[in-house]
Design a protein around this motif. Structure first.
Motif, PDB file in Angstrom:
ATOM      1  N   THR A  13       0.592 -17.052  -4.527  1.00 49.53           N
ATOM      2  CA  THR A  13       0.503 -16.025  -5.450  1.00 49.53           C
ATOM      3  C   THR A  13       0.093 -14.557  -5.150  1.00 49.53           C
ATOM      4  OG1 THR A  13      -1.784 -16.281  -6.589  1.00 49.53           O
ATOM      5  CG2 THR A  13      -0.307 -17.764  -7.348  1.00 49.53           C
ATOM      6  N   LEU A  14       0.952 -13.901  -5.821  1.00 57.58           N
ATOM      7  CA  LEU A  14       0.270 -12.231  -5.628  1.00 57.58           C
ATOM      8  C   LEU A  14      -1.089 -11.985  -5.837  1.00 57.58           C
ATOM      9  CD1 LEU A  14       1.191  -9.242  -5.008  1.00 57.58           C
ATOM     10  CD2 LEU A  14       1.707  -9.063  -7.567  1.00 57.58           C
ATOM     11  N   GLU A  49      -3.625 -13.939  -4.991  1.00 63.25           N
ATOM     12  CA  GLU A  49      -4.390 -14.356  -4.201  1.00 63.25           C
ATOM     13  C   GLU A  49      -4.284 -13.256  -3.016  1.00 63.25           C
ATOM     14  OE1 GLU A  49      -3.995 -18.774  -2.994  1.00 63.25           O
ATOM     15  OE2 GLU A  49      -2.185 -18.374  -3.805  1.00 63.25           O
ATOM     16  N   ILE A  50      -3.321 -12.544  -2.759  1.00 61.48           N
ATOM     17  CA  ILE A  50      -3.000 -11.359  -1.874  1.00 61.48           C
ATOM     18  C   ILE A  50      -3.990 -10.286  -2.291  1.00 61.48           C
ATOM     19  CG2 ILE A  50      -1.687  -9.496  -1.110  1.00 61.48           C
ATOM     20  CD1 ILE A  50       0.678 -11.661  -1.332  1.00 61.48           C
ATOM     21  N   GLN A  51      -3.879 -10.097  -3.735  1.00 57.48           N
ATOM     22  CA  GLN A  51      -4.865  -8.992  -4.275  1.00 57.48           C
ATOM     23  C   GLN A  51      -6.328  -9.470  -4.195  1.00 57.48           C
ATOM     24  OE1 GLN A  51      -3.298  -9.383  -8.061  1.00 57.48           O
ATOM     25  NE2 GLN A  51      -1.887  -7.551  -8.088  1.00 57.48           N
ATOM     26  N   ARG A  52      -6.827 -10.641  -4.224  1.00 57.37           N
ATOM     27  CA  ARG A  52      -8.122 -11.095  -3.765  1.00 57.37           C
ATOM     28  C   ARG A  52      -8.371 -10.785  -2.350  1.00 57.37           C
ATOM     29  NH1 ARG A  52     -12.719 -11.485  -5.829  1.00 57.37           N
ATOM     30  NH2 ARG A  52     -14.080 -13.392  -5.272  1.00 57.37           N
ATOM     31  N   ILE A  53      -7.533 -11.309  -1.504  1.00 56.97           N
ATOM     32  CA  ILE A  53      -8.006 -11.087   0.033  1.00 56.97           C
ATOM     33  C   ILE A  53      -8.245  -9.695   0.171  1.00 56.97           C
ATOM     34  CG2 ILE A  53      -6.678 -10.882   2.333  1.00 56.97           C
ATOM     35  CD1 ILE A  53      -5.047 -13.693   1.392  1.00 56.97           C
ATOM     36  N   GLU A  54      -7.480  -8.505  -0.312  1.00 58.24           N
ATOM     37  CA  GLU A  54      -7.612  -7.340  -0.188  1.00 58.24           C
ATOM     38  C   GLU A  54      -8.787  -6.970  -0.762  1.00 58.24           C
ATOM     39  OE1 GLU A  54      -5.043  -2.948  -0.407  1.00 58.24           O
ATOM     40  OE2 GLU A  54      -4.441  -4.807  -1.694  1.00 58.24           O
ATOM     41  N   PHE A  55      -9.270  -7.433  -1.904  1.00 62.61           N
ATOM     42  CA  PHE A  55     -10.451  -7.076  -2.495  1.00 62.61           C
ATOM     43  C   PHE A  55     -11.680  -7.467  -1.579  1.00 62.61           C
ATOM     44  CE2 PHE A  55     -14.236  -8.330  -4.870  1.00 62.61           C
ATOM     45  CZ  PHE A  55     -14.456  -7.093  -5.605  1.00 62.61           C
ATOM     46  N   TYR A  85       2.394  -9.119   1.131  1.00 58.99           N
ATOM     47  CA  TYR A  85       1.252  -9.386   2.058  1.00 58.99           C
ATOM     48  C   TYR A  85       1.453  -8.494   3.219  1.00 58.99           C
ATOM     49  CZ  TYR A  85      -1.897 -12.001   5.156  1.00 58.99           C
ATOM     50  OH  TYR A  85      -2.729 -12.341   5.702  1.00 58.99           O
ATOM     51  N   ALA A  86       2.595  -8.094   3.588  1.00 61.56           N
ATOM     52  CA  ALA A  86       2.633  -7.098   4.802  1.00 61.56           C
ATOM     53  C   ALA A  86       2.248  -5.802   4.080  1.00 61.56           C
ATOM     54  CB  ALA A  86       3.984  -7.034   5.027  1.00 61.56           C
ATOM     55  N   ASN A  87       2.553  -5.373   2.796  1.00 61.50           N
ATOM     56  CA  ASN A  87       2.166  -4.066   2.453  1.00 61.50           C
ATOM     57  C   ASN A  87       0.531  -4.020   2.337  1.00 61.50           C
ATOM     58  OD1 ASN A  87       4.466  -2.752   2.075  1.00 61.50           O
ATOM     59  ND2 ASN A  87       4.745  -4.079   0.064  1.00 61.50           N
ATOM     60  N   MET A  88      -0.204  -5.163   1.754  1.00 60.71           N
ATOM     61  CA  MET A  88      -1.583  -5.265   1.895  1.00 60.71           C
ATOM     62  C   MET A  88      -2.033  -5.367   3.120  1.00 60.71           C
ATOM     63  SD  MET A  88      -4.393  -7.817   2.427  1.00 60.71           S
ATOM     64  CE  MET A  88      -3.276  -9.216   2.605  1.00 60.71           C
ATOM     65  N   VAL A  89      -1.446  -5.818   4.126  1.00 60.20           N
ATOM     66  CA  VAL A  89      -2.239  -5.650   5.447  1.00 60.20           C
ATOM     67  C   VAL A  89      -1.880  -4.307   6.030  1.00 60.20           C
ATOM     68  CG1 VAL A  89      -1.544  -6.301   7.807  1.00 60.20           C
ATOM     69  CG2 VAL A  89      -1.491  -7.963   6.275  1.00 60.20           C
ATOM     70  N   ASN A  90      -0.969  -3.683   5.594  1.00 53.65           N
ATOM     71  CA  ASN A  90      -0.622  -2.057   6.258  1.00 53.65           C
ATOM     72  C   ASN A  90      -1.791  -1.350   5.515  1.00 53.65           C
ATOM     73  OD1 ASN A  90       0.547   0.062   7.376  1.00 53.65           O
ATOM     74  ND2 ASN A  90       1.598   0.618   5.551  1.00 53.65           N
ATOM     75  N   ARG A  91      -2.346  -1.646   4.274  1.00 53.65           N
ATOM     76  CA  ARG A  91      -3.398  -0.661   3.487  1.00 53.65           C
ATOM     77  C   ARG A  91      -4.531  -1.097   4.258  1.00 53.65           C
ATOM     78  NH1 ARG A  91      -0.250  -2.503  -1.022  1.00 53.65           N
ATOM     79  NH2 ARG A  91      -1.505  -4.190  -1.358  1.00 53.65           N
ATOM     80  N   LEU A  92      -4.883  -2.236   4.565  1.00 53.26           N
ATOM     81  CA  LEU A  92      -5.997  -2.753   5.162  1.00 53.26           C
ATOM     82  C   LEU A  92      -6.246  -2.004   6.431  1.00 53.26           C
ATOM     83  CD1 LEU A  92      -6.494  -6.330   4.324  1.00 53.26           C
ATOM     84  CD2 LEU A  92      -7.896  -4.244   3.331  1.00 53.26           C
ATOM     85  N   GLY A 140       5.778 -11.432  11.668  1.00 46.40           N
ATOM     86  CA  GLY A 140       5.814 -10.338  12.385  1.00 46.40           C
ATOM     87  C   GLY A 140       6.908  -9.485  12.013  1.00 46.40           C
ATOM     88  N   LYS A 141       8.206 -10.116  11.571  1.00 40.87           N
ATOM     89  CA  LYS A 141       9.186  -9.285  11.126  1.00 40.87           C
ATOM     90  C   LYS A 141       8.709  -8.429   9.819  1.00 40.87           C
ATOM     91  CE  LYS A 141      12.786 -12.110  12.860  1.00 40.87           C
ATOM     92  NZ  LYS A 141      13.477 -13.313  12.275  1.00 40.87           N
ATOM     93  N   SER A 142       8.129  -9.136   8.869  1.00 42.10           N
ATOM     94  CA  SER A 142       7.537  -8.505   7.755  1.00 42.10           C
ATOM     95  C   SER A 142       6.490  -7.370   7.965  1.00 42.10           C
ATOM     96  CB  SER A 142       6.758  -9.341   6.833  1.00 42.10           C
ATOM     97  OG  SER A 142       7.934 -10.385   6.255  1.00 42.10           O
ATOM     98  N   LEU A 143       5.615  -7.507   8.866  1.00 39.74           N
ATOM     99  CA  LEU A 143       4.762  -6.473   9.384  1.00 39.74           C
ATOM    100  C   LEU A 143       5.536  -5.340   9.911  1.00 39.74           C
ATOM    101  CD1 LEU A 143       1.769  -8.514  10.858  1.00 39.74           C
ATOM    102  CD2 LEU A 143       1.846  -7.345   8.598  1.00 39.74           C
ATOM    103  N   GLN A 144       6.330  -5.792  10.954  1.00 38.12           N
ATOM    104  CA  GLN A 144       7.190  -4.695  11.512  1.00 38.12           C
ATOM    105  C   GLN A 144       8.061  -3.603  10.574  1.00 38.12           C
ATOM    106  OE1 GLN A 144       9.136  -6.868  14.486  1.00 38.12           O
ATOM    107  NE2 GLN A 144       8.113  -5.973  16.009  1.00 38.12           N
ATOM    108  N   GLN A 145       8.388  -4.235   9.226  1.00 37.10           N
ATOM    109  CA  GLN A 145       9.102  -3.707   8.326  1.00 37.10           C
ATOM    110  C   GLN A 145       8.125  -2.670   7.736  1.00 37.10           C
ATOM    111  OE1 GLN A 145      10.781  -6.561   5.931  1.00 37.10           O
ATOM    112  NE2 GLN A 145      12.673  -6.840   7.248  1.00 37.10           N
ATOM    113  N   GLN A 146       6.803  -2.828   7.873  1.00 37.61           N
ATOM    114  CA  GLN A 146       5.842  -2.112   7.241  1.00 37.61           C
ATOM    115  C   GLN A 146       5.082  -1.109   8.369  1.00 37.61           C
ATOM    116  OE1 GLN A 146       5.156  -1.791   3.855  1.00 37.61           O
ATOM    117  NE2 GLN A 146       7.028  -3.371   3.809  1.00 37.61           N
ATOM    118  N   ARG A 147       6.072  -1.091   9.522  1.00 43.31           N
ATOM    119  CA  ARG A 147       5.555  -0.284  10.521  1.00 43.31           C
ATOM    120  C   ARG A 147       4.208  -0.416  11.056  1.00 43.31           C
ATOM    121  NH1 ARG A 147       9.877   2.524   9.170  1.00 43.31           N
ATOM    122  NH2 ARG A 147      10.441   4.337   8.974  1.00 43.31           N
TER     123      ARG A 147
END
Length: 129
Positions: free
Chosen positions: A34-35, A37-43, A75-82, A104-111
Motif C-alpha cells: 500500500t501507499l 506503507e511507503i509513507q510509513r517507511i519515509e516517516f 516508492y522511487a519518489n520516496m527514495v529520491n526524497r530520502l 532499478g528502472k523505477s529509480l533511474q526514472q527518478q534520476r
C-alpha cells in the motif's frame, strides 16, 4: 500462514551505526502492498536520521523484497526524497535479478542511481570506494 513481512516489524528494520555513520535498512522478506506503507517507511527513516544534522551512507537489503508494480513509482519518489535529505551515498543489494531490474528502472526514472549489488559485502565495498 504468516505473512512474510510479519516476521519482523517495519520499525525493527532500521539501524544506525554512529561509528561508521551508516544507516542499515533490512527489507529482507518485506512486502510493500500500500501507499500507506511507503509513507510509513519515509516517516521512520526521517525519524531515525533527521536529528543527526548530517547525511549518512545507507545500505539497503532487498533480499526477497516485494512491491506491487503499481507502487513502484511512488516508492522511487520516496527514495529520491530520502536521498535528497538524508543520504550521502546509498548501495542496495539483492540476489534477485528481476527486482534489481524492475526497481532499478523505477529509480533511474527518478534520476536515482540504482547502485544494486548481489551481496552485502559488495554493497559495503562500494560505499568505501
Amino acid at each position: 500462514m504468516t505473512h512474510p513481512s510479519e516476521e519482523k516489524s517495519l520499525e525493527q528494520r532500521f539501524h544506525y551505526d554512529p561509528d561508521k555513520n551508516r544507516f542499515y535498512v533490512n527489507f529482507e522478506n518485506y512486502s510493500v502492498q500500500t501507499l500507506r506503507e511507503i509513507q510509513r517507511i519515509e516517516f521512520l527513516v526521517a525519524e531515525h536520521l533527521s536529528h543527526l544534522g548530517k547525511r549518512v551512507d545507507a545500505i539497503i537489503n532487498y533480499e526477497n523484497f516485494n512491491i506491487k508494480q503499481e507502487l513502484m513509482n511512488d516508492y522511487a519518489n520516496m527514495v529520491n526524497r530520502l536521498m535528497e535529505h538524508f543520504y550521502a551515498g546509498v548501495t542496495r543489494y539483492t540476489t534477485s535479478r528481476s527486482l534489481r531490474d524492475d526497481l532499478g528502472k523505477s529509480l533511474q526514472q527518478q534520476r536515482v542511481k540504482p547502485n544494486f549489488y548481489s551481496s552485502n559485502e559488495d554493497a559495503e565495498r562500494a560505499l568505501k570506494a
